[in-house]
Design an enzyme around this catalytic site. Structure first.
Site, PDB file in Angstrom:
ATOM      1  N   ASN A  72       0.867  -1.182   0.000  1.00 18.13           N
ATOM      2  CA  ASN A  72       0.000   0.000   0.000  1.00 18.13           C
ATOM      3  C   ASN A  72       0.902   1.230   0.000  1.00 18.13           C
ATOM      4  O   ASN A  72       1.461   1.589   1.028  1.00 18.13           O
ATOM      5  CB  ASN A  72      -0.897   0.002   1.238  1.00 18.13           C
ATOM      6  CG  ASN A  72      -1.726   1.276   1.328  1.00 18.13           C
ATOM      7  OD1 ASN A  72      -1.851   2.011   0.347  1.00 18.13           O
ATOM      8  ND2 ASN A  72      -2.274   1.542   2.496  1.00 18.13           N
ATOM      9  N   LYS A  89       0.026   4.225  -0.390  1.00 16.78           N
ATOM     10  CA  LYS A  89      -0.655   5.435   0.103  1.00 16.78           C
ATOM     11  C   LYS A  89      -0.433   6.570  -0.902  1.00 16.78           C
ATOM     12  O   LYS A  89      -0.423   6.331  -2.101  1.00 16.78           O
ATOM     13  CB  LYS A  89      -0.165   5.803   1.505  1.00 16.78           C
ATOM     14  CG  LYS A  89      -0.135   4.596   2.447  1.00 16.78           C
ATOM     15  CD  LYS A  89       0.036   4.990   3.881  1.00 16.78           C
ATOM     16  CE  LYS A  89       0.250   3.739   4.718  1.00 16.78           C
ATOM     17  NZ  LYS A  89      -0.200   3.897   6.082  1.00 16.78           N
ATOM     18  N   HIS A 129      -9.675   1.062   4.306  1.00 15.23           N
ATOM     19  CA  HIS A 129      -8.448   1.315   5.080  1.00 15.23           C
ATOM     20  C   HIS A 129      -8.757   2.302   6.205  1.00 15.23           C
ATOM     21  O   HIS A 129      -9.567   3.217   6.027  1.00 15.23           O
ATOM     22  CB  HIS A 129      -7.368   1.872   4.148  1.00 15.23           C
ATOM     23  CG  HIS A 129      -6.019   1.899   4.774  1.00 15.23           C
ATOM     24  ND1 HIS A 129      -5.650   2.877   5.677  1.00 15.23           N
ATOM     25  CD2 HIS A 129      -4.959   1.063   4.660  1.00 15.23           C
ATOM     26  CE1 HIS A 129      -4.406   2.634   6.077  1.00 15.23           C
ATOM     27  NE2 HIS A 129      -3.961   1.543   5.479  1.00 15.23           N
ATOM     28  N   GLU A 131      -7.225   4.771   7.300  1.00 13.00           N
ATOM     29  CA  GLU A 131      -7.013   6.191   6.962  1.00 13.00           C
ATOM     30  C   GLU A 131      -8.220   6.750   6.219  1.00 13.00           C
ATOM     31  O   GLU A 131      -8.553   7.924   6.349  1.00 13.00           O
ATOM     32  CB  GLU A 131      -5.711   6.347   6.156  1.00 13.00           C
ATOM     33  CG  GLU A 131      -4.499   6.148   7.059  1.00 13.00           C
ATOM     34  CD  GLU A 131      -3.250   5.663   6.354  1.00 13.00           C
ATOM     35  OE1 GLU A 131      -3.199   5.683   5.114  1.00 13.00           O
ATOM     36  OE2 GLU A 131      -2.315   5.237   7.065  1.00 13.00           O
ATOM     37  N   GLU A 157      -5.918  -4.855  10.398  1.00 16.81           N
ATOM     38  CA  GLU A 157      -4.944  -3.794  10.607  1.00 16.81           C
ATOM     39  C   GLU A 157      -5.304  -3.009  11.868  1.00 16.81           C
ATOM     40  O   GLU A 157      -6.134  -2.082  11.808  1.00 16.81           O
ATOM     41  CB  GLU A 157      -4.932  -2.835   9.416  1.00 16.81           C
ATOM     42  CG  GLU A 157      -4.520  -3.493   8.116  1.00 16.81           C
ATOM     43  CD  GLU A 157      -3.832  -2.497   7.197  1.00 16.81           C
ATOM     44  OE1 GLU A 157      -2.696  -2.779   6.787  1.00 16.81           O
ATOM     45  OE2 GLU A 157      -4.405  -1.437   6.913  1.00 16.81           O
ATOM     46  N   GLY A 191       1.722   2.590  10.604  1.00 17.30           N
ATOM     47  CA  GLY A 191       2.636   3.722  10.446  1.00 17.30           C
ATOM     48  C   GLY A 191       3.265   4.189  11.747  1.00 17.30           C
ATOM     49  O   GLY A 191       3.868   5.263  11.799  1.00 17.30           O
ATOM     50  N   SER A 195       2.912  -1.778  10.502  1.00 17.58           N
ATOM     51  CA  SER A 195       4.357  -1.703  10.766  1.00 17.58           C
ATOM     52  C   SER A 195       5.090  -3.014  10.480  1.00 17.58           C
ATOM     53  O   SER A 195       6.024  -3.382  11.204  1.00 17.58           O
ATOM     54  CB  SER A 195       4.610  -1.236  12.209  1.00 17.58           C
ATOM     55  OG  SER A 195       4.087   0.067  12.394  1.00 17.58           O
TER      56      SER A 195
HETATM   57  C1  PEP Z   1      -0.979   0.254   5.750  1.00 25.65           C
HETATM   58  O1  PEP Z   1      -0.928   1.362   5.244  1.00 25.65           O
HETATM   59  O2  PEP Z   1      -1.909  -0.509   5.461  1.00 25.65           O
HETATM   60  C2  PEP Z   1       0.051  -0.128   6.696  1.00 25.65           C
HETATM   61  C3  PEP Z   1      -0.046  -1.273   7.312  1.00 25.65           C
HETATM   62  O3  PEP Z   1       1.073   0.787   6.887  1.00 25.65           O
HETATM   63  P1  PEP Z   1       2.448   0.522   7.680  1.00 25.65           P
HETATM   64  O4  PEP Z   1       3.009  -0.790   7.168  1.00 25.65           O
HETATM   65  O5  PEP Z   1       3.319   1.688   7.308  1.00 25.65           O
HETATM   66  O6  PEP Z   1       2.122   0.454   9.120  1.00 25.65           O
END
Ligand code: PEP
Length: 257
Positions: free
Chosen positions: A9, A11, A98, A100, A171, A177, A217
Site C-alpha cells: 500500500n 498510500k 483502510h 485512513e 490492521e 505507520g 508496521s
Molecule cells: C498500511 O498502510 O496498510 C500499513 C499497514 O502501513 P504501515 O506498514 O506503514 O504500518
C-alpha cells in the site's frame, strides 16, 4: 492450503518516475515467487505506469491494485473512480475500508459494504481492511469491534462464492505507520477469531479459503514470526513497501513460510 499474499500500500507516495524505478528494482530481486502472491497498490495516478513497467519487465504474476473505488460504475461524482475504470487500467485488486479512509474521509461500514459489492461485481478482489483503535483495544472490545466491521462490511448480498474471493486485512489502527506492530500472538488471536466469524456466516469451506492478512508496521525483521502463525496468510505493507529492497525481503519471508 491458502497461498500467502503480500500487498504493498503505497498510500499517497510516488510519482510515475519513482514508481517505474521501483518496479525495475523489484522484479529482479524477487526471482522465483512460487508460493506467494504479490500485489502493488500505487496511487491512482501511477497505476498505468506500474502496470506497463511490470509488463516491460516480463512480469505477469504481480497484481496491481487501487487504494479505493466508488461503488457506482459512472455518474456525477466529481473526483471519484469506479470499478470499471480500474479494470480498464488493468487492476485486479482494490483496497477497501483502510483505516485512513475511515478516519480522514468519513468511510463507514455502509460505504465499505457498497465498495466491496462493487468490487466483487466487477471482478476485482477486495482487500477489505478492518481493525480496532488503541482506545478500543484498551477497553477490551477488539474482537467485537472487528466482528462488527466484518459483519456490516460484508452485509447484503455477498454469496459464499464471492466471500471466498475476498482478501481481508486485519490492521490494528494503533499499529499503522507507528513502528509498533501487534505481537504475532495478538495478530493470530484476532485473525483466527475472524476466520471463526466467517465460518459462522459462510461455512467452513469459505472460512478455510479466505486469505486474512496482518497489517501494521510490517518490516523485514518482524515478518517471520507473524507469518509463522497458522491463520496469518500474509501482510498488507505500508511504509516498508516503498523501497524495493525491504518489500522484496518481506515477499521472500512469506514465500519461505
Ligand atoms: C498500511 O498502510 O496498510 C500499513 C499497514 O502501513 P504501515 O506498514 O506503514 O504500518
Amino acid at each position: 492450503m491458502r497461498v500467502p499474499v503480500i500487498a504493498a500500500n503505497w498510500k499517497m507516495y510516488k510519482t510515475t518516475g519513482p514508481a517505474v524505478e521501483f518496479v525495475q528494482d523489484l522484479v529482479p530481486r524477487l526471482g522465483g515467487r512460487e508460493g506467494v502472491e504479490v500485489v502493488i497498490c500505487p496511487p491512482f495516478t501511477c497505476i498505468p505506469a506500474v502496470a506497463s513497467a511490470l509488463f516491460a519487465e516480463g512480469e505477469r504474476g504481480i497484481g496491481v491494485g487501487a487504494q479505493n473505488l466508488h461503488w457506482e460504475k459512472e455518474g456525477a461524482f466529481t473526483g471519484e473512480v469506479s470499478a470499471p475504470m480500474l479494470r480498464d487500467l488493468g487492476c485486479s485488486h482494490v483496497i477497501i475500508g483502510h483505516s485512513e479512509r475511515r478516519l480522514y474521509f468519513g468511510e463507514t461500514d455502509l460505504t465499505v459494504n457498497r465498495r466491496v459489492l462493487a468490487a466483487l461485481a466487477n471482478g476485482l478482489t477486495p482487500i477489505f481492511c478492518l481493525g480496532e483503535t488503541l482506545e478500543e483495544r484498551r477497553a477490551g472490545i477488539t474482537l467485537s469491534v472487528c466482528a462488527t466491521q466484518l459483519h456490516f462490511g460484508l452485509e447484503e448480498g455477498i454469496s459464499a462464492e464471492e466471500a471466498a474471493r475476498l482478501i481481508i486485512a486485519y490492521e490494528p489502527v494503533w499499529a499503522i505507520g507507528t513502528g509498533v506492530n501487534a505481537t504475532p500472538g495478538d495478530a493470530e488471536e484476532v485473525i483466527s477469531f475472524l476466520r471463526g466469524q466467517l465460518m459462522k456466516e459462510y461455512g467452513s469451506e469459505v472460512a478455510e479459503r479466505v486469505r486474512i492478512l496482518y497489517g501494521g508496521s510490517v518490516k523485514p525483521d518482524n515478518i517471520g514470526p507473524i507469518m509463522a502463525q497458522p491463520n496469518v496468510d500474509g501482510a498488507l505493507v505500508g511504509g516498508a513497501s516503498l523501497q524495493a529492497e525491504s518489500f522484496a525481503a518481506i515477499v521472500d519471508a512469506a514465500r519461505k513460510r
